[in-house]
Design a protein around this motif. Structure first.
Motif, PDB file in Angstrom:
ATOM      1  N   ARG A   1       0.819  -1.219   0.000  1.00  0.00           N
ATOM      2  CA  ARG A   1       0.000   0.000   0.000  1.00  0.00           C
ATOM      3  C   ARG A   1       0.849   1.264   0.000  1.00  0.00           C
TER       4      ARG A   1
ATOM      5  N   GLN B   1       2.043   2.987  -2.446  1.00  0.00           N
ATOM      6  CA  GLN B   1       1.619   3.986  -3.433  1.00  0.00           C
ATOM      7  C   GLN B   1       0.417   4.794  -2.934  1.00  0.00           C
ATOM      8  N   GLN B   2      -0.432   4.181  -2.123  1.00  0.00           N
ATOM      9  CA  GLN B   2      -1.612   4.895  -1.622  1.00  0.00           C
ATOM     10  C   GLN B   2      -1.260   5.980  -0.623  1.00  0.00           C
ATOM     11  N   ALA B   3      -0.125   5.807   0.040  1.00  0.00           N
ATOM     12  CA  ALA B   3       0.259   6.772   1.072  1.00  0.00           C
ATOM     13  C   ALA B   3       0.850   8.041   0.467  1.00  0.00           C
ATOM     14  N   ARG B   4       1.152   8.049  -0.793  1.00  0.00           N
ATOM     15  CA  ARG B   4       1.780   9.224  -1.424  1.00  0.00           C
ATOM     16  C   ARG B   4       0.739  10.270  -1.780  1.00  0.00           C
TER      17      ARG B   4
END
Length: 331
Positions: free
Chosen positions: A326, A328-331
């Motif tokens: 996950r 990529q979702q935190a960016r």
């Protein structure tokens, strides 16, 4: 949707003749026509009887409707049989959009209908649309001396790929002198070429309806229907296969054997492949000019953690791999 008993709507027996059905319709039309009737449900009843008459006045629609059987009751939940229309031969040929148009759903019906039939376009029920609407064998129209006929032929995807020859027994509704409908069976033999697609028409010259006098007989058009396949999904001439792979095959790359319509072939999975990724096998779809392709959609399947050894491997990966799915979702 609910089943509709068209005979009950018009108040006639299933064995009623065409004249009896017409007489019943005329009687009800005078009673329920919205322009003159004082009945509180006149418009709904008028639309309902128009729909029933549209089916029962037509020998082909009536014969097909009767094939559903006499055990259905009005109001029962209903779905058309999956092979609805198969084995029947209908009036109307290729590219003839003639005949009445119908749309499903609610709305005000056209109240200017002639006493002997429905108006050109009506808000008929979903039940009618599922059996006789545009997506069914009855969606075609046409007429005249030497009328063309059409029928459906169902084939497997493998048969569409290599071509096949079929002998078909088709039932053609005909009106007898007493006004009743009789299904007459005749046999046709057809060669289906390789590469046919969904909805493609195959013409059999002179095998439609006979013309009156010295005219030329119509043609019979067979509409190809491709049966669903357990492995492949078809779009045009391209086919798609969902292909399961192990995590190490996707991560490290691998050479695998993949089924195609023409037989198994070897395919290379590149290292770092992801679930959902599509790989193309050029020219491995349906034949044509150009031929279709086969797309292999990868599906990474995880081994179950159902043993101490398997659990230990997963625990080792969790502790040693710097991996966050996950991130990529935190960016």
């Amino acid at each position: 949707m609910e089943f509709r008993d068209y005979y009950k709507v018009l108040g006639v027996e299933r064995a009623a003749t065409a004249d009896q059905i017409k007489a019943a319709y005329r009687r009800l039309a005078r009673k329920f026509h919205p322009d003159v009737s004082k009945e509180p449900n006149a418009e709904a009843r008028f639309k309902e009887m128009q729909e029933a008459y549209e089916v029962l006045k037509d020998p082909e629609k009536r014969a097909a409707y009767d094939e559903l059987g006499a055990n259905w009751k009005a109001g029962e939940q209903f779905r058309p049989p999956p092979d609805w229309g198969s084995g029947f031969e209908f009036s109307g040929g290729a590219g003839r959009p003639g005949g009445a148009r119908f749309r499903a759903g609610r709305g005000r019906s056209g109240t200017g209908a002639a006493p002997d039939g429905a108006s050109a376009e009506q808000d008929f029920s979903d039940f009618f649309s599922s059996l006789f609407g545009g997506g069914t064998p009855f969606g075609r129209g046409g007429g005249g001396a030497g009328r063309d006929h059409h029928a459906r032929v169902g084939i497997d995807l493998e048969e569409a790929y290599r071509g096949t020859t079929r002998t078909l027994e088709l039932r053609r509704p005909e009106v007898k002198p007493d006004g009743s409908v009789e299904l007459r069976t005749h046999t046709v033999r057809v060669t289906i070429p390789p590469g046919v697609t969904e909805g493609q028409l195959i013409r059999l010259a002179g095998q439609g309806a006979a013309a009156s006098g010295a005219g030329q007989a119509g043609d019979l058009y067979l509409e190809v229907h491709l049966q669903p396949h357990r492995l492949f999904q078809l779009e045009g001439r391209d086919v798609t296969l969902t292909f399961p792979v192990a995590p190490w095959e996707a991560a490290l790359g691998s050479s695998v054997t993949v089924p195609t319509l023409g037989g198994s072939v070897d395919m290379h999975i590149p290292a770092g492949a992801q679930s959902g990724q599509k790989l193309r096998l050029r020219g491995r779809g349906l034949p044509g000019a150009p031929a279709g392709d086969q797309y292999v959609q990868l599906k990474v399947v995880l081994p179950p953690a159902n043993s101490p050894q398997a659990k230990a491997l997963y625990e080792e990966m969790r502790s040693k791999l710097d991996f966050d799915p996950r991130a990529q979702q935190a960016r």
